[in-house]
Design a protein around this motif. Structure first.
Motif, mmCIF file in Angstrom:
data_model
loop_
_atom_site.group_PDB
_atom_site.id
_atom_site.type_symbol
_atom_site.label_atom_id
_atom_site.label_comp_id
_atom_site.label_asym_id
_atom_site.label_seq_id
_atom_site.Cartn_x
_atom_site.Cartn_y
_atom_site.Cartn_z
ATOM 1 N N SER A 98 4.208 -11.602 3.091
ATOM 2 C CA SER A 98 2.607 -11.453 1.861
ATOM 3 C C SER A 98 3.000 -10.568 1.818
ATOM 4 O O SER A 98 2.388 -10.119 0.067
ATOM 5 C CB SER A 98 1.417 -11.959 3.066
ATOM 6 O OG SER A 98 1.743 -13.694 3.409
ATOM 7 N N TYR A 99 2.867 -9.145 2.166
ATOM 8 C CA TYR A 99 2.404 -8.298 1.360
ATOM 9 C C TYR A 99 3.624 -6.992 0.641
ATOM 10 O O TYR A 99 3.552 -7.099 -0.291
ATOM 11 C CB TYR A 99 2.664 -7.268 2.645
ATOM 12 C CG TYR A 99 1.947 -5.372 2.150
ATOM 13 C CD1 TYR A 99 0.473 -5.596 2.049
ATOM 14 C CD2 TYR A 99 2.448 -4.116 2.194
ATOM 15 C CE1 TYR A 99 0.136 -4.453 0.814
ATOM 16 C CE2 TYR A 99 2.218 -3.283 1.867
ATOM 17 C CZ TYR A 99 0.696 -3.627 1.055
ATOM 18 O OH TYR A 99 0.676 -1.909 1.033
ATOM 19 N N VAL A 100 4.960 -7.766 0.968
ATOM 20 C CA VAL A 100 5.389 -7.669 0.037
ATOM 21 C C VAL A 100 5.717 -8.513 -1.322
ATOM 22 O O VAL A 100 5.915 -7.643 -1.953
ATOM 23 C CB VAL A 100 6.895 -8.457 0.563
ATOM 24 C CG1 VAL A 100 8.196 -8.221 -0.338
ATOM 25 C CG2 VAL A 100 7.615 -6.922 1.445
ATOM 26 N N ALA A 101 4.876 -9.620 -1.112
ATOM 27 C CA ALA A 101 4.999 -10.142 -2.436
ATOM 28 C C ALA A 101 4.067 -9.843 -3.019
ATOM 29 O O ALA A 101 3.690 -9.479 -4.623
ATOM 30 C CB ALA A 101 3.984 -11.822 -2.162
ATOM 31 N N TRP A 102 2.464 -9.004 -2.303
ATOM 32 C CA TRP A 102 1.727 -8.501 -3.155
ATOM 33 C C TRP A 102 2.073 -6.699 -3.794
ATOM 34 O O TRP A 102 1.741 -6.527 -5.007
ATOM 35 C CB TRP A 102 0.364 -8.253 -2.053
ATOM 36 C CG TRP A 102 -0.549 -6.741 -2.865
ATOM 37 C CD1 TRP A 102 -0.352 -5.580 -2.464
ATOM 38 C CD2 TRP A 102 -1.080 -6.932 -3.467
ATOM 39 N NE1 TRP A 102 -1.968 -5.441 -3.094
ATOM 40 C CE2 TRP A 102 -2.040 -5.733 -3.471
ATOM 41 C CE3 TRP A 102 -2.138 -8.404 -4.166
ATOM 42 C CZ2 TRP A 102 -3.109 -6.048 -4.613
ATOM 43 C CZ3 TRP A 102 -3.056 -8.605 -5.082
ATOM 44 C CH2 TRP A 102 -3.350 -7.478 -4.923
ATOM 45 N N LEU A 103 3.263 -6.233 -3.158
ATOM 46 C CA LEU A 103 3.844 -5.171 -3.747
ATOM 47 C C LEU A 103 4.360 -5.204 -4.710
ATOM 48 O O LEU A 103 4.793 -4.247 -5.545
ATOM 49 C CB LEU A 103 4.467 -4.212 -2.934
ATOM 50 C CG LEU A 103 3.525 -3.642 -1.727
ATOM 51 C CD1 LEU A 103 5.268 -2.910 -0.217
ATOM 52 C CD2 LEU A 103 2.869 -2.987 -1.932
ATOM 53 N N VAL A 104 5.208 -6.256 -4.647
ATOM 54 C CA VAL A 104 6.505 -6.802 -6.424
ATOM 55 C C VAL A 104 5.469 -7.175 -7.276
ATOM 56 O O VAL A 104 6.003 -6.990 -8.197
ATOM 57 C CB VAL A 104 7.183 -7.836 -5.502
ATOM 58 C CG1 VAL A 104 8.592 -7.103 -4.643
ATOM 59 C CG2 VAL A 104 7.103 -9.082 -5.200
ATOM 60 N N LYS A 105 4.405 -7.633 -7.087
ATOM 61 C CA LYS A 105 3.826 -7.965 -8.196
ATOM 62 C C LYS A 105 2.643 -6.843 -8.911
ATOM 63 O O LYS A 105 2.752 -6.810 -9.850
ATOM 64 C CB LYS A 105 2.467 -8.587 -7.953
ATOM 65 C CG LYS A 105 1.137 -9.375 -8.962
ATOM 66 C CD LYS A 105 1.937 -10.320 -10.427
ATOM 67 C CE LYS A 105 1.066 -11.078 -11.128
ATOM 68 N NZ LYS A 105 1.281 -11.915 -12.097
#
Length: 389
Positions: free
Chosen positions: A94-101
């Protein structure tokens, strides 16, 4: 003191004297652990070496991150997506998704629906996709095939039953990378929260020879739709059409205590209360089957990593291990649910739990293929170099 590795098989790993690392909480339930004269285990030294060599200091870390992000964007120019991300709904992904955004990437998110997702996992994944505006590819497996594979692994008495899910995810990642010409996969694997994981507790996920052999011996359903990577595709994907992994969490300050408020406030994320508990099966497997049958408490590896990275004291980790790994009432309810879903009687399940563990290698591996594959790569290296140019 003799190590008690399992309530079913108390001498599974021989009569080795019990010992716990003096720096972490790893102990002799890892059959390959060893200690120096001060009682410090190999896991502590291996973590420190990995952290020192792979975790960059500032400003080099930010520079390396930006260079990789620029490369991903350049490679993805003109394409529908510039990277792949796995999305389970857990903290790391979930945090990876936030970061790539935040970094302006255009990922295709991939999620596995293997029939075991908790309602909370579905909620988290849907919230993340809707909030961040990503496209989502969901792998919906054929339940009869998947159930048959899981039962095969249970009956085979091998330790890494999660191969069944992980193989399907990796196979799909390769297929999507090929379909959309994607060069990078950005993963949630990271050093500071999950580096320590004994090799004796897991098995290589892409060994389809091992998987198919286990299924052939114990399974009933033909695998018509299950995503898989036979060895000829393994050669293609790992030798000629490589998907470059990027562990983005190693290039930022990653402390889960700091990350949780971001996920909750920005993405409407809700906590599961345990590592990998977004999957009802993984929760039951890690919190019951592994400790009860194999003598493996994965909390020790996870907590030891946090101790090594300074996110937790050893004393706090020891106190955490004193807590029951499973609430009794919750275990009873989950056991009833799991057996019903797998169509297993209590007697059949007890028989499986009482069967002595068997190494994955007993059923055959693709090691001999890999040996010839390495020879092929070595001998064709000049040709492949010329072809690349």
């Amino acid at each position: 003191m003799i190590i008690k590795t399992s309530k079913y098989h108390p001498k599974l790993f021989s009569d080795r004297p019990y010992q716990m690392c003096s720096k972490t909480v790893m102990d002799t339930t890892d059959v390959n652990i060893y200690f120096d004269e001060d009682g410090v285990s190999n896991h502590y030294f291996e973590y420190k070496k990995e952290a020192e060599t792979q975790l960059l200091k500032e400003p080099e870390r930010t520079k390396a991150l930006n260079e990789t992000l620029d490369q991903i964007k350049a490679n993805g120019n003109g394409k529908r997506y510039d990277c792949l991300i796995g999305l389970s709904g857990g903290v790391d992904s979930s945090y990876v998704a936030w970061l790539v955004k935040q970094y302006g990437l255009r990922p295709l998110a991939v999620h596995l629906d293997n029939g075991w997702n908790s309602e909370l996992a579905v909620h988290n994944v849907n919230n993340i996709i809707e909030t961040l505006g990503f496209d989502l590819h969901t792998i919906v497996v054929n339940w009869e095939e998947f159930r048959d594979l899981q039962l095969s692994y249970l009956k085979a008495s091998v330790i890494d039953i999660e191969v069944v899910s992980d193989h399907a995810i990796q196979a799909t990642m390769f297929q999507l990378a090929s379909k959309f010409n994607i060069d990078y996969i950005i993963s949630g694997t990271n050093i500071v929260t999950e580096y320590i994981l004994p090799s004796s507790w897991i098995y290589p996920k892409l060994d389809f020879t091992n998987l198919s052999s286990i299924h052939k011996k114990f399974g009933s359903y033909k695998l018509k739709t299950y995503p898989h990577v036979p060895f000829y595709k393994y050669i293609r994907y790992t030798g000629f059409q490589k998907l470059k992994p990027f562990s983005i969490l190693d290039y930022v300050d990653y402390n889960k205590k700091d990350v949780l408020p971001i996920l909750e406030n920005k993405l409407g994320w809700r906590n599961y209360g345990g590592k990998h508990c977004e999957s009802l099966w993984t929760k039951f497997y890690q919190n019951y089957i592994l400790p009860a049958k194999f003598g493996v408490d994965k909390r020790k590896a996870h907590l030891s990593t946090l101790v090594c990275s300074g996110q937790m004291t050893r004393e706090a980790a020891l106190k955490e291990l004193e807590k029951p790994i499973y609430d009794k009432e919750e275990l009873a309810n989950d056991t009833e649910y799991v057996l019903k879903k797998l169509v297993l009687s209590q007697n059949e399940f007890e028989a499986i739990m009482n069967t002595p563990p068997i190494p994955h290698e007993f059923y055959g591996t693709h090691a001999h293929y890999k040996k010839y594959y390495k020879f092929l790569l070595d001998t064709t290296k000049p040709i492949r170099k010329a072809f690349k140019k």
